[in-house]
Design an enzyme around this catalytic site. Structure first.
Site, short mmCIF file in Angstrom:
data_model
loop_
_atom_site.label_atom_id
_atom_site.label_comp_id
_atom_site.label_asym_id
_atom_site.label_seq_id
_atom_site.Cartn_x
_atom_site.Cartn_y
_atom_site.Cartn_z
N GLU A 32 23.66 63.82 -42.14
CA GLU A 32 24.76 63.12 -41.49
C GLU A 32 25.34 62.01 -42.37
O GLU A 32 24.60 61.23 -42.96
CB GLU A 32 24.27 62.51 -40.17
CG GLU A 32 25.31 61.69 -39.43
CD GLU A 32 24.70 60.53 -38.65
OE1 GLU A 32 25.41 59.54 -38.47
OE2 GLU A 32 23.52 60.62 -38.26
N ARG A 76 25.80 56.63 -47.96
CA ARG A 76 25.36 58.00 -47.60
C ARG A 76 26.25 59.04 -48.26
O ARG A 76 25.77 60.07 -48.74
CB ARG A 76 25.43 58.19 -46.08
CG ARG A 76 24.28 57.58 -45.31
CD ARG A 76 23.15 58.58 -45.12
NE ARG A 76 22.13 58.02 -44.24
CZ ARG A 76 22.04 58.30 -42.95
NH1 ARG A 76 22.90 59.13 -42.38
NH2 ARG A 76 21.08 57.76 -42.23
N GLU A 113 16.80 47.76 -38.42
CA GLU A 113 15.91 48.87 -38.10
C GLU A 113 14.85 49.00 -39.20
O GLU A 113 15.18 49.06 -40.38
CB GLU A 113 16.72 50.17 -37.99
CG GLU A 113 17.77 50.14 -36.89
CD GLU A 113 18.66 51.37 -36.92
OE1 GLU A 113 18.62 52.11 -37.92
OE2 GLU A 113 19.40 51.58 -35.94
N ARG A 134 16.94 57.55 -46.73
CA ARG A 134 18.37 57.58 -46.41
C ARG A 134 18.82 56.44 -45.51
O ARG A 134 19.95 56.45 -45.03
CB ARG A 134 18.74 58.92 -45.77
CG ARG A 134 18.05 59.23 -44.48
CD ARG A 134 18.55 60.54 -43.89
NE ARG A 134 18.07 60.76 -42.53
CZ ARG A 134 18.59 61.62 -41.68
NH1 ARG A 134 19.63 62.35 -42.05
NH2 ARG A 134 18.09 61.77 -40.47
N HIS A 135 17.94 55.45 -45.26
CA HIS A 135 18.30 54.33 -44.39
C HIS A 135 18.32 53.01 -45.14
O HIS A 135 17.47 52.76 -46.00
CB HIS A 135 17.32 54.22 -43.21
CG HIS A 135 17.53 55.26 -42.16
ND1 HIS A 135 16.83 56.45 -42.15
CD2 HIS A 135 18.37 55.30 -41.09
CE1 HIS A 135 17.22 57.17 -41.11
NE2 HIS A 135 18.15 56.50 -40.46
N SER A 161 29.58 59.36 -37.88
CA SER A 161 29.45 59.54 -36.43
C SER A 161 30.73 59.06 -35.77
O SER A 161 31.29 58.03 -36.16
CB SER A 161 28.26 58.75 -35.90
OG SER A 161 28.08 58.99 -34.54
N ARG A 170 22.05 46.64 -39.80
CA ARG A 170 21.17 47.31 -38.84
C ARG A 170 19.73 46.82 -39.05
O ARG A 170 19.14 47.05 -40.10
CB ARG A 170 21.23 48.83 -39.02
CG ARG A 170 22.62 49.43 -38.81
CD ARG A 170 23.03 49.44 -37.36
NE ARG A 170 24.41 49.85 -37.16
CZ ARG A 170 24.83 51.10 -37.00
NH1 ARG A 170 23.94 52.08 -37.05
NH2 ARG A 170 26.10 51.37 -36.81
#
Length: 601
Positions: free
Chosen positions: A523, A575, A373, A379-380, A526, A371
């Site tokens: 989370e 996670r 991002e 948490r990323h 998903s 990812r």
């Protein structure tokens, strides 16, 4: 008159005798001065006598040369004796050093062990032979091996203390298991013992060493093996660690509470920053708790597989170089692919669904996810490990939620029972409690979640926006209070915030048959029922402004050839580890984390 002259001559004679006596004891300078007195007819009889006498003491050139030669010979002899003495000392020193030198050991065969020195570094282990030795595990000491047994152990030198004629060291194996080894000077073999002590002093902490010795009874509280210790008979360094390390494992193994409590003392413990740890991650992972985290990560993958295999799934491996984005709204890394642009897969989503179209009705995958991002949160990550699953359903996506719930129950129970030792080690440094969960799935619907958030003072607007981190945490707290569980599911997310492949709610197109799964209010997963109708997928793509390029055309085409209704989920492994263990940063749950600021080591 005549008698007067005789008196003068007699006095002069006495004076000359005195002068000669003085001259014989006078410094060379005076003698030289007297010898230079020249004769002249006008000189007195005393002067003529003195000059004549001094002239008699002068040396010839041959005599002078002879004296010089003797002097030089004496000097040369002196230098020779000095050089001879120096050479003798050097030879004695070299002989002593040669006798005391600890030579490298090439251990080729157990049968020839007596021919090898019992100490010394190994020559580089290059698969020269298999010696026939059997290496034991520290964890087996006290059960499989008892006092009196001789064992070979290989491990890391955690600590060493040499004082006088004794040495105590701690050997660490697999990060968790430690045993004390000791050596004491043997009065019957003093020279051999002294050489052993000398070698032990050269060893550095964190080096890999081999130790052979006899197990004896002991009381050692600071090691995992507390009733035995190893009496050292042989020790060899396999791989020496630098004497200057970025930090000590002991310092890195302290809890934050312990470090904080020490700051007001005379000897505060050092604070080791996250960047220092990550720059030297291989050292950080030697810390028992951090090593244990990686073991729990492995355990979750193992339990994930076991549960899904038991529920009829098969493992697949999908491409990570793809022609287009697999997740709308998620950043993508691109790369040149023989003149065209390819992407690193943001998920295996499209291929999981095409597997269902290939009549692989229950599939899962454990693989990397990318990812692009620029998220700098705790948490990323830009790369993580995805635990993905997809399955054909008969009527309702609740079938998938039940499979997922059973899978997570299996993981949670398995961790606490089968990996209790690892959890215990981790919780000594990072405190946490087991995750609380319900026997049947705890599913919260979107409207109920909105009501809870409004009661807690959040502005949810038209209730069609995504949740913030604070909202998720608030929901987690409310669910614990209301349902007594840390683990819950939230479904019926608004369609606008879900990917194009999500099946809309049959009663209200503003919502969808999608869900997220949470641990402790954050989370971890998903998922959704997927659109399996090609026309509906095409319409969703258009409504979200996504062009069905080369990467999506085969995906849509696979549905035109018939596909079972299906649903699935994507889980972030790091996670799960991060939240299950109650860590403060997801980077602790990644072996070598990748974020916007880090691509090494």
């Amino acid at each position: 008159m005549f008698s007067s002259k005789l008196v003068v001559v007699f006095i002069s004679f006495l004076g000359m005798i005195s002068i000669r006596k003085v001259a014989s004891f006078a410094p060379r300078a005076i003698t030289t001065t007297l010898s230079r007195t020249s004769y002249s007819p006008s000189s007195s009889p005393q002067q003529r006598w003195m000059s004549s006498d001094v002239a008699g003491d002068q040396k010839t050139e041959e005599e002078k040369a002879e004296i010089k030669a003797k002097r030089e010979a004496r000097k040369a002899e002196k230098e020779r004796l000095k050089a001879e003495k120096k050479a003798k000392k050097a030879a004695e020193k070299a002989a002593k050093e040669a006798m005391e030198k600890i030579n490298p050991v090439t251990y080729l065969s157990k049968e020839h062990q007596d021919q090898y020195e019992p100490y010394g570094d190994y020559t580089c282990v290059m698969s020269r032979s298999q010696s026939g030795r059997v290496f034991s595990q520290v964890s087996d000491l006290g059960s499989r091996y008892v006092p009196g047994d001789t064992v070979w152990l290989r491990g890391r030198l955690q600590s060493i203390r040499v004082k006088g004629g004794s040495c105590f060291l701690v050997l660490r194996q697999d990060s968790f298991n430690t045993v004390q080894a000791c050596f004491f000077k043997d009065k019957e073999r003093p020279e051999e013992s002294q050489r052993m002590i000398k070698y032990l002093k050269t060893l550095t902490e964190e080096s890999i060493v081999d130790i052979s010795g006899t197990l004896v009874d002991a009381d050692v509280r600071s090691c995992s093996i507390q009733t035995l210790e190893l009496k050292i008979e042989r020790i060899h360094s396999v791989s020496a660690a630098s004497s200057q390390l970025p930090f000590s494992v002991e310092d890195a193994a302290r809890s934050e509470e312990e470090v904080e409590a020490s700051q007001d003392t005379d000897r505060p413990f050092p604070r080791l920053g996250q960047e220092l740890r990550l720059d030297n991650r291989w050292m950080d992972l030697r810390v028992p708790a951090n090593n244990g985290i990686m073991r729990i990560q492995s355990a979750i993958c193992q339990l994930f597989r076991e549960s899904l295999y038991a529920q009829g799934f098969m493992e697949i491996h999908t491409p990570k170089l793809i022609a287009g984005e697999s997740e709308s709204g998620a950043g993508v890394f691109t790369t040149d692919y023989f003149g065209t642009t390819a992407c690193l897969a943001q998920s295996p989503q499209l291929y999981k669904q095409m597997a269902i179209s290939s009549d692989m009705n229950r599939v899962f995958e454990v693989g990397p996810v990318f990812r692009a991002e620029k998220s700098h949160t705790r948490r990323h990550l830009c790369e993580f490990t995805g635990l993905d699953l997809e399955m054909a359903i008969n009527e309702h996506y609740m079938e998938t939620l039940e499979v997922i719930h059973n899978m997570f129950k299996y993981i949670f129970n398995g961790l606490e029972t089968r990996f209790a030792k690892e959890l215990s080690v981790i919780r000594e440094q990072y405190a946490s409690e087991p995750v609380k969960f319900t026997e049947d799935p705890c599913v919260l619907h979107w409207p109920e979640a909105m009501e809870i958030l409004k009661e807690k003072g959040f502005d949810v607007g038209d209730e069609l926006g995504d949740l913030t981190g604070a909202m998720e945490l608030a929901l987690g707290e409310a669910v614990v209070e209301k349902y007594g569980t840390d683990f819950f599911m939230l479904d019926k997310y608004p369609s606008a915030i879900r990917p194009f492949y999500t099946m809309p709610d049959p009663d209200d197109a503003n919502y969808s048959n999608s869900y997220d799964i949470f641990i402790r209010g954050q989370e971890i997963c998903s998922g959704a029922q997927r659109c399996h109708d090609p026309e509906m997928v095409t319409k969703n793509l258009e409504s979200k402004g996504i062009e069905a390029g080369e990467g999506l055309k085969p995906y849509v085409e696979s549905f035109r050839h018939g596909v079972s209704p299906h649903a699935g989920a994507g889980i972030g492994l790091e996670r799960v580890v991060f939240l299950y263990l109650g860590l403060d940063n997801v980077r602790k749950a990644s072996m070598f984390p990748r974020d916007p600021n880090r691509c090494t080591p």
